[in-house]
Design a protein around this motif. Sequence first.
Motif, PDB file in Angstrom:
ATOM      1  N   SER A   1      87.849  35.123   7.601  1.00 52.44           N
ATOM      2  CA  SER A   1      88.135  34.257   6.452  1.00 52.44           C
ATOM      3  C   SER A   1      89.604  33.830   6.414  1.00 52.44           C
ATOM      4  CB  SER A   1      87.769  34.970   5.147  1.00 52.44           C
ATOM      5  OG  SER A   1      88.687  36.022   4.861  1.00 52.44           O
ATOM      6  N   LEU A   2      90.474  34.613   7.048  1.00 48.05           N
ATOM      7  CA  LEU A   2      91.900  34.270   7.066  1.00 48.05           C
ATOM      8  C   LEU A   2      92.184  33.028   7.905  1.00 48.05           C
ATOM      9  CD1 LEU A   2      93.452  37.848   7.407  1.00 48.05           C
ATOM     10  CD2 LEU A   2      93.292  36.429   5.357  1.00 48.05           C
ATOM     11  N   ASN A   3      91.245  32.649   8.761  1.00 41.86           N
ATOM     12  CA  ASN A   3      91.436  31.429   9.556  1.00 41.86           C
ATOM     13  C   ASN A   3      91.507  30.188   8.669  1.00 41.86           C
ATOM     14  OD1 ASN A   3      91.270  33.003  11.880  1.00 41.86           O
ATOM     15  ND2 ASN A   3      89.068  32.643  12.128  1.00 41.86           N
ATOM     16  N   GLU A   4      90.957  30.306   7.459  1.00 40.25           N
ATOM     17  CA  GLU A   4      90.915  29.148   6.549  1.00 40.25           C
ATOM     18  C   GLU A   4      92.158  29.048   5.668  1.00 40.25           C
ATOM     19  OE1 GLU A   4      88.453  27.110   7.131  1.00 40.25           O
ATOM     20  OE2 GLU A   4      87.746  28.598   8.600  1.00 40.25           O
ATOM     21  N   LEU A   5      93.053  30.022   5.744  1.00 41.82           N
ATOM     22  CA  LEU A   5      94.259  29.986   4.907  1.00 41.82           C
ATOM     23  C   LEU A   5      95.092  28.743   5.195  1.00 41.82           C
ATOM     24  CD1 LEU A   5      95.804  33.593   4.788  1.00 41.82           C
ATOM     25  CD2 LEU A   5      94.854  32.277   2.890  1.00 41.82           C
TER      26      LEU A   5
ATOM     27  N   PRO B   1     109.257  34.690  -2.167  1.00 40.79           N
ATOM     28  CA  PRO B   1     108.207  34.513  -3.174  1.00 40.79           C
ATOM     29  C   PRO B   1     107.175  35.645  -3.103  1.00 40.79           C
ATOM     30  CG  PRO B   1     108.570  32.487  -1.929  1.00 40.79           C
ATOM     31  CD  PRO B   1     109.320  33.570  -1.214  1.00 40.79           C
ATOM     32  N   ARG B   2     106.420  35.821  -4.171  1.00 36.69           N
ATOM     33  CA  ARG B   2     105.384  36.855  -4.202  1.00 36.69           C
ATOM     34  C   ARG B   2     104.153  36.316  -3.485  1.00 36.69           C
ATOM     35  NH1 ARG B   2     106.897  40.996  -7.322  1.00 36.69           N
ATOM     36  NH2 ARG B   2     104.796  41.833  -7.645  1.00 36.69           N
ATOM     37  N   LEU B   3     104.125  36.526  -2.173  1.00 37.62           N
ATOM     38  CA  LEU B   3     103.023  36.084  -1.321  1.00 37.62           C
ATOM     39  C   LEU B   3     102.034  37.229  -1.129  1.00 37.62           C
ATOM     40  CD1 LEU B   3     105.201  34.536   1.551  1.00 37.62           C
ATOM     41  CD2 LEU B   3     104.274  33.330  -0.435  1.00 37.62           C
ATOM     42  N   PHE B   4     100.822  36.875  -0.790  1.00 43.80           N
ATOM     43  CA  PHE B   4      99.882  37.900  -0.367  1.00 43.80           C
ATOM     44  C   PHE B   4     100.204  38.298   1.072  1.00 43.80           C
ATOM     45  CE2 PHE B   4      96.885  36.301  -3.735  1.00 43.80           C
ATOM     46  CZ  PHE B   4      96.924  37.477  -4.472  1.00 43.80           C
ATOM     47  N   ILE B   5     100.191  39.613   1.306  1.00 44.45           N
ATOM     48  CA  ILE B   5     100.357  40.158   2.653  1.00 44.45           C
ATOM     49  C   ILE B   5      99.000  40.700   3.075  1.00 44.45           C
ATOM     50  CG2 ILE B   5     101.571  41.819   4.107  1.00 44.45           C
ATOM     51  CD1 ILE B   5     103.715  41.982   1.875  1.00 44.45           C
ATOM     52  N   TYR B   6      98.419  40.093   4.088  1.00 39.50           N
ATOM     53  CA  TYR B   6      97.109  40.523   4.573  1.00 39.50           C
ATOM     54  C   TYR B   6      97.300  41.448   5.775  1.00 39.50           C
ATOM     55  CZ  TYR B   6      95.436  36.670   1.682  1.00 39.50           C
ATOM     56  OH  TYR B   6      95.176  35.814   0.624  1.00 39.50           O
TER      57      TYR B   6
ATOM     58  N   HIS C   1      97.734  27.970   2.790  1.00 36.07           N
ATOM     59  CA  HIS C   1      98.843  28.080   1.835  1.00 36.07           C
ATOM     60  C   HIS C   1      99.710  29.243   2.287  1.00 36.07           C
ATOM     61  CE1 HIS C   1      96.797  31.575   0.092  1.00 36.07           C
ATOM     62  NE2 HIS C   1      95.694  30.848   0.099  1.00 36.07           N
ATOM     63  N   PRO C   2     100.958  29.297   1.838  1.00 38.61           N
ATOM     64  CA  PRO C   2     101.871  30.337   2.324  1.00 38.61           C
ATOM     65  C   PRO C   2     101.327  31.746   2.133  1.00 38.61           C
ATOM     66  CG  PRO C   2     103.111  28.647   1.185  1.00 38.61           C
ATOM     67  CD  PRO C   2     101.653  28.336   0.957  1.00 38.61           C
ATOM     68  N   ALA C   3     101.401  32.528   3.183  1.00 36.32           N
ATOM     69  CA  ALA C   3     100.944  33.914   3.168  1.00 36.32           C
ATOM     70  C   ALA C   3     101.510  34.603   4.402  1.00 36.32           C
ATOM     71  CB  ALA C   3      99.420  33.990   3.160  1.00 36.32           C
ATOM     72  N   ILE C   4     101.344  35.908   4.450  1.00 34.16           N
ATOM     73  CA  ILE C   4     101.790  36.699   5.600  1.00 34.16           C
ATOM     74  C   ILE C   4     100.590  37.469   6.115  1.00 34.16           C
ATOM     75  CG2 ILE C   4     103.316  38.564   6.394  1.00 34.16           C
ATOM     76  CD1 ILE C   4     105.168  37.775   3.992  1.00 34.16           C
ATOM     77  N   ILE C   5     100.336  37.365   7.399  1.00 33.86           N
ATOM     78  CA  ILE C   5      99.250  38.114   8.044  1.00 33.86           C
ATOM     79  C   ILE C   5      99.871  39.076   9.043  1.00 33.86           C
ATOM     80  CG2 ILE C   5      97.174  38.010   9.479  1.00 33.86           C
ATOM     81  CD1 ILE C   5      96.775  35.121   8.498  1.00 33.86           C
ATOM     82  N   ILE C   6      99.556  40.362   8.921  1.00 31.38           N
ATOM     83  CA  ILE C   6     100.004  41.371   9.881  1.00 31.38           C
ATOM     84  C   ILE C   6      98.769  41.896  10.596  1.00 31.38           C
ATOM     85  CG2 ILE C   6     101.189  43.572  10.209  1.00 31.38           C
ATOM     86  CD1 ILE C   6     102.622  43.095   7.547  1.00 31.38           C
TER      87      ILE C   6
ATOM     88  N   VAL D   1     102.022  29.685   7.228  1.00 35.44           N
ATOM     89  CA  VAL D   1     101.639  31.104   7.253  1.00 35.44           C
ATOM     90  C   VAL D   1     102.489  31.824   8.294  1.00 35.44           C
ATOM     91  CG1 VAL D   1      99.782  32.729   7.867  1.00 35.44           C
ATOM     92  CG2 VAL D   1      99.273  30.700   6.466  1.00 35.44           C
ATOM     93  N   VAL D   2     102.995  33.006   7.935  1.00 34.99           N
ATOM     94  CA  VAL D   2     103.728  33.847   8.874  1.00 34.99           C
ATOM     95  C   VAL D   2     102.741  34.840   9.487  1.00 34.99           C
ATOM     96  CG1 VAL D   2     105.627  35.483   9.202  1.00 34.99           C
ATOM     97  CG2 VAL D   2     105.826  33.654   7.491  1.00 34.99           C
ATOM     98  N   LEU D   3     102.548  34.755  10.789  1.00 30.27           N
ATOM     99  CA  LEU D   3     101.651  35.655  11.509  1.00 30.27           C
ATOM    100  C   LEU D   3     102.498  36.660  12.291  1.00 30.27           C
ATOM    101  CD1 LEU D   3      98.857  36.500  12.560  1.00 30.27           C
ATOM    102  CD2 LEU D   3      99.083  34.752  14.339  1.00 30.27           C
TER     103      LEU D   3
END
Length: 467
Positions: A325-329, A270-275, A331-336, A242-244
């Motif tokens: 809930s993001l603490n449980e991620l 890739p088409r990742l979710f951006i939170y 898989h690849p994703a981006i959190i801003i 995960v990219v934080l």
Amino acid sequence: MDVNIKFLGGARSVTGSKYLLDIGDFRLLVDCGLFQGLKELRRRNWQDIGVEVNTIDAVILTHAHIDHSGYLPRLCKQGYQNPVYCTEPTAALLELLLPDAAQLQEEEARYAAKKGYSKHNPPLPLYTTEDAQAVFPLIQSQPFDEWISIHERVKIRYRYAGHILGAAIVEMLIQGDHQQKKLVFSGDLGRYHDPVMYPPVHIEHADVLLVESTYGNRQVEKEEVTERLAALVNRVVRREGVVLIPAFSVGRTQTLLFLLTRLMDEGKIPRLFIYVDSPMAISATYLYKKYQDYHKLKDEDLNDGHDVFNHPQIRYYRTQQASMSLNELRHPAIIISASGMCTGGRILHHLYHRLPRYEDMVLLVGYQAEGTRGRDLLEGKEMIKIFGEHVPVHAEVAMLAGLSAHADREELLQWLSGFKAVPKYTFIIHGETPAATAMKEQIENRFEWRHVFVPNFMESFRLFDGI
């Protein structure tokens, strides 16, 4: 009539910007920022401001960032009741940022009381949400590029500074008994090739100039920001991490959304979710639609179906439950998430959970002031203190300097080259000592300006005698 200035903050530091002007019998404050970073700086927020609050006749803000506006609720708590002047977008942002800053103060006090890690009993906030609300009736928003009179002897005009939505250079005309003088406050200057914001306007004349020096000793690499961003994201995706991204809610978050969604649409990542995990950032993002004249994104970028801020891969999280809930991620994703220098807010919870994970990355995208967790991460500290605990840093830490909202050394000099006459005095502000002194040397050597000063905290200068 005499004119004096006193540096109540933003002197040999990048936070706490406050510049007190005595213009005859009229006293005003340019910027009213909160000190951040080093403990010795943060303690100043609790000390006397250095002037009787009820003697201040006006406050002028260059922009909404907390290091320029965040002391306002404290000022009102101490009895300030006079006008606060700013641009229209800045006024809108203040309604988001100041209550948020107050809420963070209150939450930190409550958490410190619960965990017992504060030296104070009971821990108290610097100011409350109620104090922040007391600021809003005082705000008088103004358009760009129009002279307004704030006193019979003083006029001001806001000029475009780039940096963030609503940020301004302040030109100030002072009419003395015998002659007129002009002061210029740069505020925070933006980049010349920012993907979202326009470059700062050049000013041709100033009798007295105050110029920022955040990156006064640094030239940001002429990297292709989008390519570098894509490479970093792809590296983390390959290891299923995960990219934080700690990012300021106003400015960097919106630029990141623009760049990341474009990279996805072009197939470069890739088409990742951006939170986007920052209620304030979510609200600030919608202001970019309201104030379209102040940035490069136009109708074709913001209309339904093409809205970069409503891209299908973006998820906006407002509630604390959604954030947790993001603490449980896994898989690849981006959190801003905010804050950009990791000084408070939801980013601390994410760092607490992500720093021990080898596959994750903390991507820093803005200036990291001395004494902040962001600076500690940048400098490679192996342990970071969060919520009174020492958290191991196993995650990769990367820096994308090209995304900073601040002009670098060469861009600052480019802006200064627009002056057609040498100011009587030039003050180098809003920079740590190495950056400010390096900028002073550059100005003296390149332009051969004299009377260039790096003021100290609480230092005073007589600008004009009997004008």
